[in-house]
Design a protein around this motif. Structure first.
Motif, PDB file in Angstrom:
ATOM      1  N   GLY A 111       0.236  -1.521  -0.367  1.00 21.22           N
ATOM      2  CA  GLY A 111       0.199   0.482   0.207  1.00 21.22           C
ATOM      3  C   GLY A 111       1.354   1.287   0.317  1.00 21.22           C
ATOM      4  N   ALA A 112       0.334   2.792  -0.225  1.00 25.10           N
ATOM      5  CA  ALA A 112       0.906   3.697  -0.129  1.00 25.10           C
ATOM      6  C   ALA A 112       0.062   4.700   0.412  1.00 25.10           C
ATOM      7  CB  ALA A 112       1.170   3.763  -1.710  1.00 25.10           C
ATOM      8  N   LEU A 113       0.648   6.348   1.068  1.00 26.17           N
ATOM      9  CA  LEU A 113       0.325   6.783   1.479  1.00 26.17           C
ATOM     10  C   LEU A 113       0.208   7.699   1.041  1.00 26.17           C
ATOM     11  CD1 LEU A 113      -1.343   8.686   3.692  1.00 26.17           C
ATOM     12  CD2 LEU A 113       0.538   8.852   4.877  1.00 26.17           C
ATOM     13  N   ASN A 114      -0.229   8.284   0.025  1.00 24.19           N
ATOM     14  CA  ASN A 114      -0.606   9.723  -1.485  1.00 24.19           C
ATOM     15  C   ASN A 114      -1.219  11.053  -0.701  1.00 24.19           C
ATOM     16  OD1 ASN A 114       0.750   7.800  -2.994  1.00 24.19           O
ATOM     17  ND2 ASN A 114      -1.773   6.857  -2.983  1.00 24.19           N
ATOM     18  N   LEU A 115      -0.182  12.482  -0.656  1.00 23.27           N
ATOM     19  CA  LEU A 115      -0.573  13.476  -0.861  1.00 23.27           C
ATOM     20  C   LEU A 115      -0.459  13.991  -1.709  1.00 23.27           C
ATOM     21  CD1 LEU A 115       1.425  13.415   2.791  1.00 23.27           C
ATOM     22  CD2 LEU A 115      -0.933  12.968   2.850  1.00 23.27           C
ATOM     23  N   TYR A 116      -1.960  14.722  -2.091  1.00 23.77           N
ATOM     24  CA  TYR A 116      -2.098  15.328  -3.224  1.00 23.77           C
ATOM     25  C   TYR A 116      -2.102  17.353  -2.980  1.00 23.77           C
ATOM     26  CZ  TYR A 116      -3.139  11.494  -5.574  1.00 23.77           C
ATOM     27  OH  TYR A 116      -3.061   9.914  -6.137  1.00 23.77           O
ATOM     28  N   GLY A 117      -1.055  17.815  -3.448  1.00 22.09           N
ATOM     29  CA  GLY A 117      -1.361  19.337  -3.464  1.00 22.09           C
ATOM     30  C   GLY A 117      -1.165  20.018  -4.960  1.00 22.09           C
ATOM     31  N   ALA A 118      -1.848  21.484  -3.885  1.00 21.36           N
ATOM     32  CA  ALA A 118      -2.287  21.725  -5.249  1.00 21.36           C
ATOM     33  C   ALA A 118      -1.703  23.045  -6.227  1.00 21.36           C
ATOM     34  CB  ALA A 118      -3.751  22.865  -4.977  1.00 21.36           C
ATOM     35  N   ARG A 119      -0.537  22.969  -5.500  1.00 14.85           N
ATOM     36  CA  ARG A 119       0.375  24.482  -6.323  1.00 14.85           C
ATOM     37  C   ARG A 119       1.483  22.992  -6.006  1.00 14.85           C
ATOM     38  NH1 ARG A 119       2.522  26.733  -2.154  1.00 14.85           N
ATOM     39  NH2 ARG A 119       0.606  26.256  -0.798  1.00 14.85           N
ATOM     40  N   PRO A 120       1.922  23.366  -7.384  1.00  8.97           N
ATOM     41  CA  PRO A 120       4.100  22.998  -7.323  1.00  8.97           C
ATOM     42  C   PRO A 120       4.955  22.935  -5.844  1.00  8.97           C
ATOM     43  CG  PRO A 120       3.481  23.841  -9.197  1.00  8.97           C
ATOM     44  CD  PRO A 120       2.523  23.988  -8.620  1.00  8.97           C
ATOM     45  N   HIS A 121       5.294  22.031  -5.676  1.00  9.38           N
ATOM     46  CA  HIS A 121       6.358  22.498  -4.672  1.00  9.38           C
ATOM     47  C   HIS A 121       5.653  22.967  -3.534  1.00  9.38           C
ATOM     48  CE1 HIS A 121       9.895  22.227  -7.504  1.00  9.38           C
ATOM     49  NE2 HIS A 121       9.038  23.335  -8.248  1.00  9.38           N
ATOM     50  N   THR A 122       4.772  22.274  -3.743  1.00  9.74           N
ATOM     51  CA  THR A 122       3.989  21.741  -2.164  1.00  9.74           C
ATOM     52  C   THR A 122       4.708  21.293  -0.811  1.00  9.74           C
ATOM     53  OG1 THR A 122       1.676  21.888  -3.187  1.00  9.74           O
ATOM     54  CG2 THR A 122       1.424  21.349  -1.067  1.00  9.74           C
ATOM     55  N   PHE A 123       5.435  20.195  -0.866  1.00 10.17           N
ATOM     56  CA  PHE A 123       5.605  19.401  -0.023  1.00 10.17           C
ATOM     57  C   PHE A 123       7.099  19.749   0.590  1.00 10.17           C
ATOM     58  CE2 PHE A 123       2.660  17.404  -1.853  1.00 10.17           C
ATOM     59  CZ  PHE A 123       1.446  17.260  -0.919  1.00 10.17           C
ATOM     60  N   ASP A 124       7.600  20.075   1.532  1.00 11.85           N
ATOM     61  CA  ASP A 124       8.565  20.684   1.866  1.00 11.85           C
ATOM     62  C   ASP A 124       9.444  19.302   2.493  1.00 11.85           C
ATOM     63  OD1 ASP A 124       8.244  20.749   4.427  1.00 11.85           O
ATOM     64  OD2 ASP A 124       8.635  22.997   4.724  1.00 11.85           O
ATOM     65  N   ALA A 125      11.220  18.831   2.274  1.00  8.83           N
ATOM     66  CA  ALA A 125      11.156  18.189   3.732  1.00  8.83           C
ATOM     67  C   ALA A 125      10.892  18.026   4.939  1.00  8.83           C
ATOM     68  CB  ALA A 125      13.126  18.090   3.910  1.00  8.83           C
ATOM     69  N   GLU A 126      10.775  18.762   5.465  1.00  8.89           N
ATOM     70  CA  GLU A 126       9.760  18.306   6.939  1.00  8.89           C
ATOM     71  C   GLU A 126       8.352  17.786   6.452  1.00  8.89           C
ATOM     72  OE1 GLU A 126       8.393  21.146  10.818  1.00  8.89           O
ATOM     73  OE2 GLU A 126       9.552  22.204   9.269  1.00  8.89           O
ATOM     74  N   THR A 127       7.801  18.640   5.978  1.00  8.51           N
ATOM     75  CA  THR A 127       6.234  17.690   5.894  1.00  8.51           C
ATOM     76  C   THR A 127       6.428  16.226   4.953  1.00  8.51           C
ATOM     77  OG1 THR A 127       5.181  19.948   5.071  1.00  8.51           O
ATOM     78  CG2 THR A 127       4.226  17.714   4.596  1.00  8.51           C
ATOM     79  N   VAL A 128       8.148  15.846   4.340  1.00 10.46           N
ATOM     80  CA  VAL A 128       7.627  15.016   3.954  1.00 10.46           C
ATOM     81  C   VAL A 128       7.676  13.435   4.598  1.00 10.46           C
ATOM     82  CG1 VAL A 128       8.722  12.532   2.764  1.00 10.46           C
ATOM     83  CG2 VAL A 128       7.954  15.437   1.901  1.00 10.46           C
ATOM     84  N   GLU A 129       9.036  14.264   6.042  1.00  5.00           N
ATOM     85  CA  GLU A 129       9.463  13.731   7.072  1.00  5.00           C
ATOM     86  C   GLU A 129       7.892  13.263   8.212  1.00  5.00           C
ATOM     87  OE1 GLU A 129      11.467  10.607   8.857  1.00  5.00           O
ATOM     88  OE2 GLU A 129      12.351  12.222   6.949  1.00  5.00           O
ATOM     89  N   LEU A 130       7.334  13.950   8.484  1.00  5.80           N
ATOM     90  CA  LEU A 130       6.482  14.207   8.806  1.00  5.80           C
ATOM     91  C   LEU A 130       5.480  13.513   8.520  1.00  5.80           C
ATOM     92  CD1 LEU A 130       4.383  14.863  11.386  1.00  5.80           C
ATOM     93  CD2 LEU A 130       3.736  16.922  10.030  1.00  5.80           C
ATOM     94  N   ALA A 131       5.116  13.131   7.169  1.00  7.77           N
ATOM     95  CA  ALA A 131       4.136  12.462   6.629  1.00  7.77           C
ATOM     96  C   ALA A 131       4.360  10.514   6.132  1.00  7.77           C
ATOM     97  CB  ALA A 131       3.905  12.436   4.814  1.00  7.77           C
ATOM     98  N   ARG A 132       6.139  10.519   5.968  1.00 10.57           N
ATOM     99  CA  ARG A 132       6.734   9.051   6.902  1.00 10.57           C
ATOM    100  C   ARG A 132       6.125   8.693   7.548  1.00 10.57           C
ATOM    101  NH1 ARG A 132      12.791  10.399   4.164  1.00 10.57           N
ATOM    102  NH2 ARG A 132      11.967   9.680   2.180  1.00 10.57           N
ATOM    103  N   THR A 133       6.364   9.148   9.367  1.00  6.12           N
ATOM    104  CA  THR A 133       5.650   9.336  10.308  1.00  6.12           C
ATOM    105  C   THR A 133       4.523   9.017  10.458  1.00  6.12           C
ATOM    106  OG1 THR A 133       7.762  11.104  11.476  1.00  6.12           O
ATOM    107  CG2 THR A 133       5.958   9.385  12.573  1.00  6.12           C
ATOM    108  N   PHE A 134       3.878   9.370   9.515  1.00 11.61           N
ATOM    109  CA  PHE A 134       2.859   9.163   9.815  1.00 11.61           C
ATOM    110  C   PHE A 134       1.937   8.279   9.175  1.00 11.61           C
ATOM    111  CE2 PHE A 134      -1.686   8.454   8.066  1.00 11.61           C
ATOM    112  CZ  PHE A 134      -2.259   9.106   9.392  1.00 11.61           C
ATOM    113  N   ALA A 135       2.883   7.711   8.370  1.00 14.22           N
ATOM    114  CA  ALA A 135       2.303   6.302   7.217  1.00 14.22           C
ATOM    115  C   ALA A 135       3.262   5.602   8.004  1.00 14.22           C
ATOM    116  CB  ALA A 135       3.569   6.305   5.846  1.00 14.22           C
ATOM    117  N   ALA A 136       3.546   5.665   8.879  1.00 12.30           N
ATOM    118  CA  ALA A 136       4.601   4.785   9.416  1.00 12.30           C
ATOM    119  C   ALA A 136       3.352   3.890  10.744  1.00 12.30           C
ATOM    120  CB  ALA A 136       5.657   4.214  10.630  1.00 12.30           C
ATOM    121  N   TYR A 137       2.909   4.304  11.438  1.00 15.74           N
ATOM    122  CA  TYR A 137       1.350   4.243  12.201  1.00 15.74           C
ATOM    123  C   TYR A 137       0.587   3.629  11.340  1.00 15.74           C
ATOM    124  CZ  TYR A 137       3.679   6.342  15.696  1.00 15.74           C
ATOM    125  OH  TYR A 137       4.533   7.737  16.445  1.00 15.74           O
TER     126      TYR A 137
END
Length: 168
Positions: A62-88
């Protein structure tokens, strides 16, 4: 967009789910790895995507998908937070999969026990009627099953049903 990936067999979500990697599409307008998907995403108003593969055991992916309306929406901190959430989320999905597998196995075991019981009852009926051994009675049941193109359990249930119909 996910459905489109499933139909095409490729895209960031599918690739992340198979590899377990985190795939970042910073700008769908310039994405070259999945050009068909990127065009559809941009046309749908999606500017950026993060797909995080979920580390689930066995054959579950499976995968967790995050979609942003604008280009470059996700910075490194947001990606790391999403990885943590994905682990849970992966733990929750693994537990749900384990529960479903266990429930399925329990139902199969219950069904097998019911099948065994009715087959044993049918063997007893045949043994009483024909004065034969348990193995011979099973052979008779198996032959009836083959000759009638019916499952052994169904043949046994019909025999038990006929034998008990008069006692009701």
């Amino acid at each position: 967009l996910d459905e489109w990936q499933y139909r095409q067999g490729h895209g960031p979500c599918l690739d992340a789910s198979v590899t377990g990697d985190t795939l970042v599409v910073s700008d769908t307008g310039t994405e070259e790895r999945w050009p068909g998907w990127a065009t559809r995403a941009a046309d749908a108003g999606i500017g950026s995507v993060v797909a995080i593969g979920l580390p689930i055991q066995e054959a579950v992916v499976g995968a967790l998908n995050l979609y942003g309306a604008r280009p470059h929406t996700f910075d490194a901190e947001t990606v790391e937070l999403a990885r943590t959430f994905a682990a849970y989320a992966a733990v929750a999905l693994a537990n749900a999969h384990l529960y479903a597998s266990t429930a399925t196995l329990a139902e199969q075991m219950r069904s097998a026990m019911e099948s065994r019981a009715v087959i044993e009852q049918a063997k007893g009926i045949i043994m009483g009627q024909r004065r034969c051994t348990a193995d011979e009675a099973f052979g008779i049941l198996a032959k009836l099953s083959q000759d009638s193109h019916r499952r052994l359990r169904d043949v046994a249930a019909a025999l038990v049903g006929r034998a008990t119909a008069g006692s009701r």
